[in-house]
Design an enzyme around this catalytic site. Structure first.
Site, mmCIF file in Angstrom:
data_model
loop_
_atom_site.group_PDB
_atom_site.id
_atom_site.type_symbol
_atom_site.label_atom_id
_atom_site.label_comp_id
_atom_site.label_asym_id
_atom_site.label_seq_id
_atom_site.Cartn_x
_atom_site.Cartn_y
_atom_site.Cartn_z
ATOM 1 N N ARG A 296 35.578 18.086 31.558
ATOM 2 C CA ARG A 296 34.241 18.425 32.078
ATOM 3 C C ARG A 296 33.213 18.114 31.010
ATOM 4 O O ARG A 296 32.155 17.576 31.290
ATOM 5 C CB ARG A 296 34.172 19.890 32.486
ATOM 6 C CG ARG A 296 34.617 20.183 33.914
ATOM 7 C CD ARG A 296 36.006 19.648 34.238
ATOM 8 N NE ARG A 296 36.493 20.059 35.525
ATOM 9 C CZ ARG A 296 37.258 21.142 35.723
ATOM 10 N NH1 ARG A 296 37.648 21.900 34.703
ATOM 11 N NH2 ARG A 296 37.662 21.448 36.932
ATOM 12 N N ASP B 80 40.812 15.487 34.234
ATOM 13 C CA ASP B 80 40.358 16.292 35.373
ATOM 14 C C ASP B 80 39.368 15.439 36.149
ATOM 15 O O ASP B 80 39.183 14.255 35.833
ATOM 16 C CB ASP B 80 39.739 17.621 34.901
ATOM 17 C CG ASP B 80 39.918 18.739 35.936
ATOM 18 O OD1 ASP B 80 39.514 18.538 37.095
ATOM 19 O OD2 ASP B 80 40.471 19.791 35.580
ATOM 20 N N HIS C 28 42.666 17.327 41.221
ATOM 21 C CA HIS C 28 41.816 17.136 40.036
ATOM 22 C C HIS C 28 41.965 15.723 39.478
ATOM 23 O O HIS C 28 42.024 15.529 38.259
ATOM 24 C CB HIS C 28 42.146 18.184 38.959
ATOM 25 C CG HIS C 28 41.696 19.572 39.322
ATOM 26 N ND1 HIS C 28 40.377 19.974 39.231
ATOM 27 C CD2 HIS C 28 42.384 20.643 39.787
ATOM 28 C CE1 HIS C 28 40.282 21.242 39.620
ATOM 29 N NE2 HIS C 28 41.478 21.663 39.964
ATOM 30 N N ASP D 278 47.266 22.659 40.060
ATOM 31 C CA ASP D 278 46.429 23.720 40.624
ATOM 32 C C ASP D 278 45.415 23.175 41.628
ATOM 33 O O ASP D 278 45.060 21.997 41.580
ATOM 34 C CB ASP D 278 45.679 24.448 39.491
ATOM 35 C CG ASP D 278 44.805 23.510 38.683
ATOM 36 O OD1 ASP D 278 45.269 22.394 38.388
ATOM 37 O OD2 ASP D 278 43.660 23.877 38.355
ATOM 38 N N GLU D 279 44.999 24.070 42.503
ATOM 39 C CA GLU D 279 43.855 23.853 43.400
ATOM 40 C C GLU D 279 43.893 22.515 44.133
ATOM 41 O O GLU D 279 42.893 21.805 44.175
ATOM 42 C CB GLU D 279 42.545 23.947 42.588
ATOM 43 C CG GLU D 279 42.348 25.283 41.907
ATOM 44 C CD GLU D 279 41.073 25.353 41.087
ATOM 45 O OE1 GLU D 279 40.330 26.326 41.274
ATOM 46 O OE2 GLU D 279 40.821 24.448 40.268
ATOM 47 N N ASP E 1 35.873 31.328 29.350
ATOM 48 C CA ASP E 1 34.613 30.758 29.856
ATOM 49 C C ASP E 1 33.829 31.798 30.667
ATOM 50 O O ASP E 1 32.720 31.517 31.116
ATOM 51 C CB ASP E 1 34.868 29.498 30.697
ATOM 52 C CG ASP E 1 35.825 29.717 31.865
ATOM 53 O OD1 ASP E 1 36.647 30.654 31.791
ATOM 54 O OD2 ASP E 1 35.760 28.955 32.844
ATOM 55 N N TRP F 12 37.469 26.538 29.941
ATOM 56 C CA TRP F 12 37.007 25.501 30.868
ATOM 57 C C TRP F 12 35.559 25.221 30.510
ATOM 58 O O TRP F 12 34.799 26.147 30.207
ATOM 59 C CB TRP F 12 37.129 25.988 32.317
ATOM 60 C CG TRP F 12 38.535 26.347 32.677
ATOM 61 C CD1 TRP F 12 39.068 27.602 32.751
ATOM 62 C CD2 TRP F 12 39.600 25.445 32.971
ATOM 63 N NE1 TRP F 12 40.401 27.531 33.083
ATOM 64 C CE2 TRP F 12 40.759 26.227 33.230
ATOM 65 C CE3 TRP F 12 39.706 24.058 33.052
ATOM 66 C CZ2 TRP F 12 41.991 25.672 33.558
ATOM 67 C CZ3 TRP F 12 40.938 23.488 33.382
ATOM 68 C CH2 TRP F 12 42.060 24.287 33.635
ATOM 69 N N GLU G 37 32.883 23.495 32.208
ATOM 70 C CA GLU G 37 31.820 23.063 33.119
ATOM 71 C C GLU G 37 30.434 23.324 32.533
ATOM 72 O O GLU G 37 29.547 22.493 32.625
ATOM 73 C CB GLU G 37 31.921 23.802 34.461
ATOM 74 C CG GLU G 37 33.012 23.297 35.385
ATOM 75 C CD GLU G 37 34.342 24.003 35.163
ATOM 76 O OE1 GLU G 37 34.542 24.597 34.071
ATOM 77 O OE2 GLU G 37 35.194 23.954 36.074
HETATM 78 C C1 ACM Z 1 42.608 26.856 36.853
HETATM 79 O O1 ACM Z 1 41.816 27.659 36.341
HETATM 80 N N1 ACM Z 1 42.236 26.098 37.867
HETATM 81 C C2 ACM Z 1 43.966 26.708 36.359
#
Ligand code: ACM
Length: 575
Positions: free
Chosen positions: A185, A214, A288, A351-352, A443, A492, A494
């Site tokens: 990010r 990502d 991602h 993930d996600e 974060d 993270w 962002e």
């Molecule tokens: C995550 O925070 N998406 C692992």
């Protein structure tokens, strides 16, 4: 016979004596606490004795095993003291005052892989350990016994370089004491990553999880697929609603981004190894993957244009499991990654993953029919099991986020729990790293008073909550406790676009997490941590590391205040 008045006098006298006694006791406790070493993470056992060892230009560093650790210690001591201490094998430098590093493999049974003993008398500071890692950690403790100025990056004068006489026996509670940094990010340079590694080492943290890939950018050179970095490492602007001057990571053409060459990676891996830190690379899949698919759209399914910030905040770019060439591509990438990182693990994300693109794709649907997969969760598990075979074939173990449990967990996988699954995986005999959002997301906001903080992604994680974290799930049966490898903090990025901001989010929470993963559970004490933090802040000052000062308050005591309407630009300046 004693008169009533005399009795009264006696009682007063006794009370006075008791009060004086109490006062003397309290003063003694205060004096003891003032002199008590302020080591973070707190060692397992420590006895403080009378006297000090004085570091002078005449001190010698000798070793029997652990030459590299001895030299690194000498380098660090030289930066701030200016003393060029001789470093040599033991017995070749007979001297009056010595720092000794002694490798004693027969201590493995009592001290474990990373433990050490440190004995400081007026003439000798002796670190004994069964491994070089233990010698390194003993040296970190020795540094923290010196005045905080020892961490200065330039020569300081007028400081008495004294180490209190102590006997310490220490070893970590968990083998995994980690930090994850998202460099996708926002990009952080090789030098910035190395600065972070050096501070991790001071806290006896030993795993750096490098989130290299990502949606926001691909950050690792892969020789076979040059577009991953020539295309995937760059985007039009800093994105995420941030000011352009919140970062300096712009390329010569003004685009935002950057990447590490394979030589950079080798350098950082070696820098980390010298500090006994293993790097775990993360190559995100099957979701991602927007940056990878911007470069090689043929391996994807159902993604939109590569844009920052991501349109609608949804990561639509996911790999297509229906294209055999996707697996060839991933295998080639993982081959290069495995060669660069000597550690046991490759993290594959997991993930996600939005399932809609697979649901709406005819080729994916026919693959599911052919393989007898009931739903997209099973398709995801099928994908990850195939990738696990590749990872294992390269001699590595697959690590993935909580969601790799969906649709069935791959046979040998290790799970990184961020939203659950740790208990289930560990009770089925899988190894687990605990990194729950509730305690490990660095974060998140550090105070309820959001308006006083730089803009963050959300959440609330005050120092006290990190200090209170217990990595072993309460329900987990004792026979499975050994599967909880430890814990790690996640950063993270962002809304974190520069190093000063990153450090502000990391510290002091990462120091608290280091204590959670290293020190015995029974010795955890928030008040005592805060006492030691006062000195630790001075160490961070000397190192030029930014942090959230404790004088700002605990964060839990603040009244909730929302940030102003246009919050995202409220970041810490990169200058
Ligand atoms: C995550 O925070 N998406 C692992």
């Amino acid at each position: 016979m004693v008169s009533a008045a005399a009795k009264y006098d006696l009682v007063i006298h006794m009370k006075l004596k008791a009060n004086i006694g109490l006062l003397v006791f309290l003063l003694a406790v205060a004096a003891f606490a003032a002199n008590e070493p302020t080591i973070i993470p707190q060692p397992q056992k420590m006895v403080v004795k009378d006297g000090v060892f004085e570091l002078t230009p005449k001190t010698k560093i000798t070793y029997a095993g652990g030459e590299a650790e001895a030299k690194l210690l000498a380098e660090k001591l030289c930066e701030s003291t200016g003393f060029k201490l001789p470093v040599a094998p033991i017995s070749s430098l007979p001297g009056q005052c010595e720092i000794l590093l002694l490798l004693k493999p027969d201590k493995l049974e009592t001290l474990g892989n990373e433990g050490y003993e440190l004995s400081v008398t007026q003439k000798f500071a002796t670190i004994t350990a069964p491994t070089t890692a233990g010698l390194f950690y003993g040296a970190q403790t020795l540094l923290q016994l010196l005045p905080p100025e020892i961490f200065a990056t330039n020569k300081v004068s007028g400081v008495k370089w004294e180490i209190p006489c102590v006997e310490i026996t220490d070893s970590p509670r968990f083998p995994w004491r980690g930090l994850m940094l998202d460099v996708s990010r926002h990009f952080f340079t090789k030098q910035e990553v190395e600065k972070l590694l050096a501070v991790m080492a001071l806290h006896k943290l030993n795993v750096f999880h490098w989130h290299l890939v990502d949606d926001g950018g691909w950050r690792i050179e892969i020789k076979k697929y040059p577009k991953l970095t020539s295309v995937g490492a760059w985007r039009d602007g800093v994105g995420f609603g941030l000011d352009t001057n919140s970062t300096t990571a712009y390329g010569p053409d003004g685009r935002y981004g950057g990447f590490y060459t394979q030589d950079d990676i080798r350098e950082v891996v070696a820098y980390a190894a010298a500090r006994h830190i293993t790097i775990v690379p993360e190559i995100e899949m099957p979701g991602h993957a927007l940056a990878a698919l911007a470069a090689y759209p043929e391996f994807g399914t159902g993604f939109g244009p590569f844009c920052v910030p991501l349109k609608g905040g949804v990561n639509r770019g996911i790999y297509s499991p229906a294209n055999e060439q996707t697996f060839q591509f991933l295998d080639d990438v993982l081959t290069e990654v495995a060669q660069l990182f000597p550690g046991k693990y490759i993290h594959i994300g997991g993930d996600e993953v939005p399932k809609a693109p697979w649901k709406n794709d005819a080729a994916c649907q026919s693959l599911m029919k052919r393989e007898g997969l009931k739903n997209e969760e099973e398709l995801q598990s099928w994908f990850i099991c195939r990738v696990e075979k590749m990872v294992n074939a390269k001699g590595k173990t697959l690590l993935g986020w909580s969601e790799i449990l969906q649709g069935g967990l791959a046979q040998n996988a290790t799970v990184m729990d961020w939203i659950g699954g740790g208990y289930e995986a560990a009770s089925r005999g899988h190894d687990v790293v605990m990194s729950p959002k509730t305690h490990c997301y660095l974060d998140f906001y550090q105070s309820r008073n959001r308006a006083a903080e730089p803009h963050a992604i959300g959440g609330f994680l005050p120092l006290q909550t990190v200090n209170a974290f217990e990595p072993i799930p309460a329900k987990l049966a004792p026979e499975f406790h050994q599967h909880i490898l430890g814990a790690q903090g996640n950063i993270w990025t962002e809304y974190i676009a520069n190093m000063k901001h990153l450090e502000y989010m990391a510290f002091p929470r990462l120091a608290a997490l280091a204590e959670v993963t290293w020190s015995p559970k029974e010795t955890r004490n928030y008040d005592d941590f805060l006492r030691r933090l006062k000195t630790h802040e001075q160490r961070l000052d000397q190192l030029g590391v930014n942090y959230r000062k404790f004088t700002l308050g605990d964060g839990t005591d603040a009244t909730p205040v929302k940030p102003e309407a246009k919050p995202k630009t409220k970041s810490i300046s990169s200058q």
